[in-house]
Design an enzyme around this catalytic site. Structure first.
Site, PDB file in Angstrom:
ATOM      1  CG  HIS A 100       0.045   7.533   0.610  1.00 23.08           C
ATOM      2  ND1 HIS A 100       0.930   6.485   0.687  1.00 23.08           N
ATOM      3  CD2 HIS A 100      -0.402   7.764   1.876  1.00 23.08           C
ATOM      4  CE1 HIS A 100       1.027   6.091   1.964  1.00 23.08           C
ATOM      5  NE2 HIS A 100       0.226   6.851   2.693  1.00 23.08           N
ATOM      6  CG  HIS A 235       0.823   2.727  -1.600  1.00 25.84           C
ATOM      7  ND1 HIS A 235       0.703   3.734  -0.690  1.00 25.84           N
ATOM      8  CD2 HIS A 235      -0.118   1.803  -1.267  1.00 25.84           C
ATOM      9  CE1 HIS A 235      -0.277   3.443   0.169  1.00 25.84           C
ATOM     10  NE2 HIS A 235      -0.773   2.276  -0.158  1.00 25.84           N
ATOM     11  CD  GLU A 308       5.417   2.005  -2.233  1.00 25.60           C
ATOM     12  OE1 GLU A 308       5.211   2.991  -2.979  1.00 25.60           O
ATOM     13  OE2 GLU A 308       5.181   2.008  -1.020  1.00 25.60           O
TER      14      GLU A 308
END
Ligand code: NO5
Ligand code: CA
Ligand code: ZN
Ligand code: CA
Length: 534
Positions: A100, A235, A308
């Site tokens: 991302h 992420h 994350e």
């Protein structure tokens, strides 16, 4: 660690050659991070940094590219290990970041892992041991086009996807964590709308970036077996440690085994205890289809985690040191644990499942069917690695449930119109990949099997196991013969001492024969292992 038997060469050499040719291509449209965020690496800075570390540590770090982005940027990667130019039989681990575009902390995380290993080698005993006994792969930025666009003109654009136009629309960008070919097209937080930030792409692996990851993963299958055993995809944000699957809320769906789930959760919880993140199954956050993590576990049984990072998106660069630093122990632990992830479940599981060979038959691991081209069973009745359908005739014959997961070797998996429709007639053989036996006594060949037949069976029906030596000789180590009685299907356990083969490189063979006049015979095999020495 240099082992006596180096693996056959891999694509690494050719990948390195390609990267040498392309590595000098100048980065186009280089941007910088906005004020207060200059501590993050732009693509140009990342490229230079990885090259510099590789040049400073040529014995343990080699840089290469796994392919190009849509706009032609190299997808930089490194291998870190002793004897780095040689593909040694050492457990492998993969770290990646930057699927991302707006999640820049992940790339800083992978750069920190690179530095911990490269700078700690020969200095820190724990790190030296990891580098000597593992092969670590890092892909720093899977989506460089998106990351560069996100900082274009030195301001943030809140961009997530890659920069590939979608054919037939004016939209740009595919969510690279929705474009992998495992359960692609399933439900959850994923979209078929090209404008959506979670657009899955027109087809699985439509993005060059995910194709490069797919091809890199495939290149690590050596002698039929995936070498990468564990990994983390970084992420942002939420401070979470997540294990597979994301595509379903079920904890142990049919494409996962109970043991794997238990170990995935245990290792995930352990890592979370070290970094203070929250441990959970990925789908506990929300359901996703087509993620890299689900692809890696689902296709290869890689113990693949999503971290994350951070408590917010676009954290200040003053947060980089603390946020990456708190993950050091988890990263080191996973590299050590990659030796045999299932060993996290305790001593008994470790003995059973951390030996020279362990195959629950859930994914392809290099067995050959009909290896000598001498089998006589027709194609539909040969051993196939599949989900068996139950059959009955005077009681259960083919059992519908393997002893692990949902796959076993079965002589004709479908039930068919009658119990004899897909039973075995003739001979069918499977042969394992090479197994390097440990140089110690106490290792056993263990497996589960079904041998079911009608009352018309004779001693011409059989299931046999053989150990094949490097010189080609085969020793029969297990035999079960048919008898003129009706025998129902039941999972039994085989266990044979392999003390005669200590230190050798061997292959296993299983041969099932329906030899007499045609009669009902069903054979199944599951959970084939060589246990650890005692
Ligand atoms: C990820 C995870 C659920 C894997 C995703 O916020 S994120 O986009 N990094 N979350 O949705 O792909
Ligand atoms: Ca090595
Ligand atoms: Zn993300
Ligand atoms: Ca199985």
């Amino acid at each position: 660690m240099r082992q006596s038997r180096p693996r056959r060469s891999t694509t690494l050499g050719s990948l390195l050659a390609v990267s040498l040719l392309l590595g000098s291509a100048a980065a186009v449209n280089a941007s910088e991070f906005p004020p207060g965020k200059e501590g993050y690496h732009s693509y140009t800075e990342l490229t230079a940094e990885v090259a510099a570390v590789a040049a400073a540590h040529p014995g343990i770090v080699s840089r290469f590219s796994i392919g190009q982005s849509y706009k032609g940027r190299e997808l930089w990667a490194v291998k870190i290990s002793d004897n780095v130019a040689i593909d040694e039989p050492e457990p492998e681990v993969l770290f990646d970041a930057g699927h991302h575009a707006d999640e820049h902390m992940g790339t800083e995380m992978t750069l920190h892992i690179l530095h911990w290993l490269a700078d700690g080698y020969g200095v820190d005993a724990r790190i030296t041991n990891i580098v000597d006994t593992r092969e670590i792969w890092i892909v720093f930025l899977v989506n460089p086009d998106g990351a560069e666009f996100d900082i274009k003109n030195d301001r943030f654009h809140f961009w997530r996807k890659n920069r590939q136009p979608t054919p037939g629309s004016s939209s740009i960008g595919t969510d690279l964590n929705r474009n992998y070919g495992y359960r692609w097209g399933g439900g959850g937080k994923t979209s078929t709308n090209p404008q959506a930030i979670t657009y899955r792409g027109p087809s699985a692996f439509s993005s060059p970036e995910d194709r490069a990851m797919r091809d890199f993963l495939a290149s690590r299958v050596v002698d039929g077996r995936q070498q990468i055993r564990a990994g983390v995809t970084f992420h942002e944000y939420g401070r979470l440690v997540m294990w597979p699957y994301g595509y379903t809320k079920r904890n142990v769906p049919s494409d996962m085994t109970r043991d794997d789930h238990a170990a995935l959760a245990k290792i995930g919880r352990h890592m979370a205890a070290t970094n203070g993140y929250r441990p959970q199954q990925a789908s506990d956050l929300y359901i996703t289809s087509g993620t890299s993590r689900d692809f890696e576990y689902g296709t290869y049984r890689i113990f693949s985690y999503t971290f994350e990072l951070s408590i917010k998106d676009y954290p200040d660069d003053s947060r980089i040191e603390a946020e990456t630093g708190r993950n050091k122990e988890a990263a080191l632990y996973l590299m050590e644990r990659a030796w045999c992830p299932l060993g996290a479940l305790g001593a008994a599981v470790k003995t059973a499942r951390c030996g020279a060979f362990d195959d629950d038959l859930e994914v392809s691991r290099g067995w050959q069917v009909d290896p000598d081209d001498t089998d006589t069973a027709r194609a539909g009745a040969r051993f196939t690695r599949s989900n068996p359908e139950p059959t009955r005739r005077h009681g259960k014959k083919q059992l519908g449930k393997p002893t692990s997961g949902s796959r076993a070797y079965v002589t004709g998996a479908p039930a068919g119109a009658s119990a004899t429709a897909h039973d075995l007639d003739g001979r069918t053989t499977i042969r394992s990949p090479e197994i390097q036996m440990a140089a110690a006594a106490g290792q056993r060949l263990t497996f589960r099997y079904v041998f079911a037949h009608s009352a018309t069976s004779t001693a011409a029906d059989s299931l046999r196991a053989f150990v094949e030596r490097e010189n080609g000789s085969q020793a029969e180590v297990f035999t079960v013969l048919g008898t003129p009685t009706d025998v129902d299907g039941v999972w039994l356990a085989g266990s044979i001492s392999l003390d005669a083969y200590v230190g050798e490189s061997v292959r296993l063979r299983f041969v099932a024969v329906d030899g007499g006049a045609p009669n009902l015979l069903e054979v199944e095999l599951d959970d084939i292992r060589v246990t650890r020495p005692n």
